[in-house]
Scaffold this active site. Sequence first.
Site, PDB file in Angstrom:
ATOM      1  N   ARG A  40       0.835  -1.202   0.000  1.00  0.00           N
ATOM      2  CA  ARG A  40       0.000   0.000   0.000  1.00  0.00           C
ATOM      3  C   ARG A  40       0.867   1.247   0.000  1.00  0.00           C
ATOM      4  O   ARG A  40       0.558   2.231  -0.684  1.00  0.00           O
ATOM      5  CB  ARG A  40      -0.940   0.013   1.210  1.00  0.00           C
ATOM      6  CG  ARG A  40      -2.068  -0.994   1.117  1.00  0.00           C
ATOM      7  CD  ARG A  40      -3.043  -0.829   2.260  1.00  0.00           C
ATOM      8  NE  ARG A  40      -3.804   0.415   2.154  1.00  0.00           N
ATOM      9  CZ  ARG A  40      -4.462   0.975   3.163  1.00  0.00           C
ATOM     10  NH1 ARG A  40      -4.433   0.418   4.366  1.00  0.00           N
ATOM     11  NH2 ARG A  40      -5.136   2.089   2.982  1.00  0.00           N
ATOM     12  N   CYS A  42      -0.994   6.902   8.768  1.00  0.00           N
ATOM     13  CA  CYS A  42      -1.329   5.584   8.206  1.00  0.00           C
ATOM     14  C   CYS A  42      -2.435   5.802   7.197  1.00  0.00           C
ATOM     15  O   CYS A  42      -2.405   6.776   6.448  1.00  0.00           O
ATOM     16  CB  CYS A  42      -1.729   4.624   9.326  1.00  0.00           C
ATOM     17  SG  CYS A  42      -3.087   5.231  10.373  1.00  0.00           S
TER      18      CYS A  42
END
Length: 284
Positions: free
Chosen positions: A182, A241
């Site tokens: 990711r 995040c």
Amino acid sequence: MSSAQLLTAQQLAARLSEPDLLVLDCRFALEDPSYGARVYQENHIPGAHFADLERDLSAPVRKGVTGRHPLPDPAELALKLQAWGLRQDSQVVLYDDGPGAFAARAWWLLHWLGKRDGVYLLDGGLAAWKAAGLALTNGESSLRPGDFQGQPDASLLIDAATLQAQLGQPGLALLDARAQPRFRGEVEPIDPVAGHIPGAQCAAFTDNLGSDGRFLPPEQLHQRFSALLRGRPVDELVAYCGSGVTACHNLFALSLAGFPLPRLYAGSWSEWITDPRRPVATGD
């Protein structure tokens, strides 16, 4: 002393009858938002109350403005904590299924509101409790309202505009808690744009744990984050995040390692990409 503290399953079991103990079940699944409440009803640690990530530990999403898990209103969160029984002198134990990200979000929120002593994560989470053969219940947990009065600490946060203005500064250490695929932008199962904030380093939160699902010793965590800091001051570190949840796991681990608590970009990637003028990077 570090505000990040751990309890083993056996230590928690020995303290369950203590009157000043508050246990919060923080289980959640991003792919199934009803999961936590459902499994709490099936079984939980005796005396635990359920804290839902989206209903209790986040504010409602404002589409195109916020990330996926905005910080809750501090006054509303304080009232919920009071209803669960939090007092100024309570001992608090937080758990989820095991990795600890959702429990760490609750830990960070308590720290943000000023509850910094006597707050623990159950090391290994409910998986460790079950592995130890300890009792679970599906019964209701008694409520005894508390008196906790929290005040948010703005110094623990950085907003998108301030962060964007600091991009490229040599002292900035920007740690992304998501997994490498990711971070690199190779896959993006949740958000509409893939990649990371320019200048960030991948610091996957799962690397804070050993193969047994428990936190690494503080000395190993200190080595991990020292290597990521590369000599930069920890007060210039920013954690983020996908939505401000797993970054809290890195913040807990940093505190466990003895570092002062750095800033959280709470909106994180899912907020960053709401403005197409903000830069995006892919790859390493």
